[in-house]
Scaffold this active site. Structure first.
Site, PDB file in Angstrom:
ATOM      1  N   LYS A 149       0.868  -1.184   0.000  1.00 23.88           N
ATOM      2  CA  LYS A 149       0.000   0.000   0.000  1.00 23.88           C
ATOM      3  C   LYS A 149       0.894   1.220   0.000  1.00 23.88           C
ATOM      4  CE  LYS A 149      -3.864  -0.987   2.932  1.00 23.88           C
ATOM      5  NZ  LYS A 149      -4.324  -1.001   4.315  1.00 23.88           N
ATOM      6  N   ASP A 169       6.647  -1.660  13.874  1.00 24.20           N
ATOM      7  CA  ASP A 169       5.483  -2.152  14.608  1.00 24.20           C
ATOM      8  C   ASP A 169       5.843  -2.506  16.042  1.00 24.20           C
ATOM      9  OD1 ASP A 169       3.444  -2.026  12.809  1.00 24.20           O
ATOM     10  OD2 ASP A 169       3.045  -4.184  12.801  1.00 24.20           O
ATOM     11  N   GLY A 197      -3.843 -10.688   9.912  1.00 28.01           N
ATOM     12  CA  GLY A 197      -2.953 -10.915  11.048  1.00 28.01           C
ATOM     13  C   GLY A 197      -3.679 -10.310  12.244  1.00 28.01           C
TER      14      GLY A 197
END
Ligand SMILES: Nc1ncnc2c1ncn2[C@@H]1O[C@H](COP(=O)(O)OP(=O)(O)O)[C@@H](O)[C@H]1O
Ligand SMILES: CC(=O)OP(=O)(O)O
Ligand SMILES: [Mg+2]
Length: 468
Positions: A16, A152, A216
Site C-alpha cells: 500500500k 510495529d 494478522g
C-alpha cells in the site's frame, strides 16, 4: 513546489502506498494498493481526489518490489497528479517495518541501520523481507529521497521484563534476541491517540484493551498509555490465529506434525530462510487450513456454510475472550474501553456482539443498533456501548497504518519542519503531550523535531514542532 511524504506499507501479500502533502493537516494526494501478490491476479486499488478505481492487473507482479515499482510508476505517470510527477517531488519515504528488534524509535536508513535490520529479517520473514526489499530499492533507485523506517514493535518497548522474557536459558535468549517484541504497534499508537482524544482523556491516563484483528490478528493491553502486554511475541506468529497463521500452539506440535519441521521450506530463497515448520504455521494454518478461505467475512456469518466455518469462528472467539479476561485482570479492572480495530474488528458486527456477550461479567455491553451500523467513513472512533457511560466503553476504531507517527523520530531535526514550538500552541493538547512525551527521547537540551500524525477526520498531521 513543496515536496510530499510517501508512506509505504508492505505486507506479506500486499503493498500500500500513500502520498501526503506537508500541509497541517496533511492532505492525501493519492492512495494506491496492490493486493494478491502471492495469489495472482493482483488487484490494484487507486484513489486520487474524487477518482476511485479498481482493476485486476494483467502484469505479473510476483514480489513486493515489483508491486511497489508498479504503484510508483502509476502515480508518477498520472497526468492529473502534478504534485507527484517524479522522485524529485518526494522528500521522505516512510516505511512500515514490522520487526524493529530493540529499536525504540524510527530510524533513518543508512548502511549501518540497513545492516542491522537485515539481521532481523529472519525473525519476521513474511513481513520484514518484503519491506526491506522496498527499502533497498528506494536506496538504490531513489537515492536523493530520505527513507525512514517505523517499526510495529517500537510501541511495545514498554512491556515489563517479566512479561517479555521467555523462561529459557537467558544467555542464549540474550545472544539471539529471543524475547517478546509484539507488533501492530503503528496501529496501536494511532488507536490509542484517537481513542484518548475521543474519550477526552490524556493519553498517559488511558487504559484500554485493543484488538487489531485482520488477516494478522493481535490484542494489546494498554495501561496509562503504555503497552504492558500483547499477544504476539518473538514473531507475529504467537497469540491469536489469523487468515493463514496458527497463533499459539504447543511448540512441540511441529515435530509431531512433520519430521521435516527443521528443514528449509521450498519457499526459502538464497536471501530469505524459512523452516518448513514456520511455513506451515505461518502460511498453511489459520482460517485457510480450517475452511479453505482466508476471508473472515465468509466465516463470520449467522448461518455458516459448514461446521468447519463455525469451528473457525468459535476458535477465534475463544482465543480473544481468553486474552480479554487475562488483560482485564492485568489492568486491575481499571479499563476505559475495549476497542475493535483491523479489517475484522471494524467490519464484523457478529464477532463484536458475540465477544461482548461473552465478556458481560466485566461490565461490557453493546448497543445492537450502533453495532450493526458500524462507523461512518469519516468516523475514526465510534462508541457502540449500551448504557449511559458506566463501565468500560465498547468502541470501534478505524485504524490507519499509513499515517505513521513521526513522534518517535526523536533526536533528529526534520528540515521540512523548522517551525518553532509556538507553531503548536493552537494544536490539540494530546499532540503537545506527545511532543513532550518520554518516548521521544526529548527533554532538556536535546534537539527534538516532531511531526505527529494522528487522528481527526481523514487522518492527519496534527502538529509539527521543533524544540531545543
Ligand atoms: N464484513 C466482514 N466481516 C468479517 N471479516 C471481514 C469483513 N470485511 C473484511 N473482513 C476481513 O478482514 C480481513 C482483512 O483485514 P485487514 O486488517 O484489512 O488485513 P491485513 O491484515 O491484511 O492488513 C480479511 O480476513 C477480511 O476477510
Ligand atoms: C504484524 C502483522 O501480523 O501484520 P499484518 O497484520 O499486516 O500481517
Ligand atoms: Mg495488517
Amino acid at each position: 513546489m513543496p515536496k510530499s511524504i510517501l508512506a509505504v506499507n508492505a505486507g506479506s501479500s500486499s503493498v500500500k502506498i500513500t502520498f501526503y502533502t506537508f500541509d497541517n493537516p496533511p492532505r492525501t494526494i493519492v492512495d494506491a494498493a496492490i493486493s494478491g501478490i502471492t495469489a495472482p491476479p493482483s488487484t490494484l486499488k487507486y484513489q486520487a481526489g474524487g477518482r476511485k478505481h479498481k482493476e485486476e492487473l494483467k502484469e505479473k507482479l510476483s514480489t513486493a518490489q515489483d508491486a511497489f515499482k508498479y504503484l510508483l510508476q502509476r502515480c508518477f505517470s498520472d497526468p492529473e497528479l502534478s504534485e507527484v510527477a517524479s522522485a524529485d517531488d518526494v522528500e521522505y519515504i516512510c516505511h512500515r517495518v514490522v520487526h524493529g528488534g530493540d529499536y525504540r524509535d524510527a530510524v533513518e536508513i543508512n548502511d549501518e541501520t540497513l545492516g542491522h535490520l537485515k539481521g532481523l529479517e529472519d525473525l519476521a520473514p513474511l513481513h520484514n523481507f518484503s519491506a526491506l526489499e522496498i527499502v533497498r530499492l528506494c536506496k538504490s533507485e531513489l537515492p536523493k529521497v530520505r527513507s525512514i523506517t517505523f517499526f510495529d514493535s517500537s510501541f511495545h518497548q514498554t512491556i515489563p521484563e517479566a512479561v517479555r522474557t521467555y523462561p529459557i536459558n537467558q544467555e542464549i535468549a540474550k545472544a539471539n534476541g529471543l524475547r517478546k517484541y509484539g507488533f501492530h504497534g503503528i496501529s496501536y499508537s494511532f488507536i490509542l491517540r484517537s481513542v484518548a482524544q475521543f474519550l477526552n482523556k490524556p493519553v498517559e491516563k488511558t487504559n484500554l484493551i485493543v484488538m487489531h484483528i485482520g488477516s494478522g490478528a493481535s490484542i494489546c493491553a494498554i495501561k496509562d498509555g503504555k503497552s504492558v502486554d500483547t499477544s504476539m511475541g518473538l514473531t507475529p506468529l504467537a497469540g491469536l490465529p489469523g487468515a493463514t497463521r496458527s497463533g499459539s500452539i504447543d511448540p512441540s506440535l511441529v515435530f509431531h506434525y512433520t519430521n521435516e519441521a527443521g528443514k528449509l521450506s521450498p519457499a526459502s530463497t538464497s536471501e530469505m530462510h524459512i523452516s518448513t515448520a514456520e511455513d506451515i504455521l505461518n502460511k498453511q494454518s489459520g482460517w485457510k487450513a480450517l475452511t479453505g478461505t482466508t476471508d473472515f467475512a465468509q466465516i463470520a456469518v449467522p448461518n455458516p456454510p459448514s461446521e468447519a466455518h463455525k469451528l473457525a469462528f468459535d476458535i477465534f472467539v475463544d482465543r480473544i475472550q481468553g486474552y480479554i479476561g487475562s488483560y482485564y485482570v492485568k489492568l486491575n479492572g481499571e479499563l476505559d474501553g475495549v476497542v475493535f480495530a483491523g479489517g475484522i474488528g471494524e467490519k464484523s458486527a457478529l464477532l463484536r456482539r458475540t465477544l461482548v456477550d461473552k465478556c458481560q461479567c466485566l461490565g461490557l455491553a453493546i448497543d445492537d443498533v450502533a453495532n450493526d451500523k458500524g462507523p461512518g467513513d469519516e468516523e475514526t472512533v465510534k462508541d457502540i456501548s449500551k448504557g449511559s457511560g458506566k463501565g468500560p466503553r465498547v468502541l470501534i476504531c478505524q485504524t490507519n497504518e499509513q499515517v505513521v507517527g513521526f513522534d518517535s523520530f526523536g533526536g533528529k531535526a526534520l528540515p521540512r519542519f523548522p517551525k518553532s514550538y509556538d507553531y503548536m500552541q493552537d494544536t490539540e493538547e494530546w499532540a503537545i503531550d506527545a511532543i513532550e512525551g518520554d518516548r521521544l527521547g526529548g527533554g532538556g537540551g536535546i534537539e527534538v523535531s516532531t511531526v505527529v500524525l494522528g487522528p481527526g477526520g481523514s487522518a492527519d498531521l496534527q502538529a509539527s514542532g521543533f524544540r531545543q
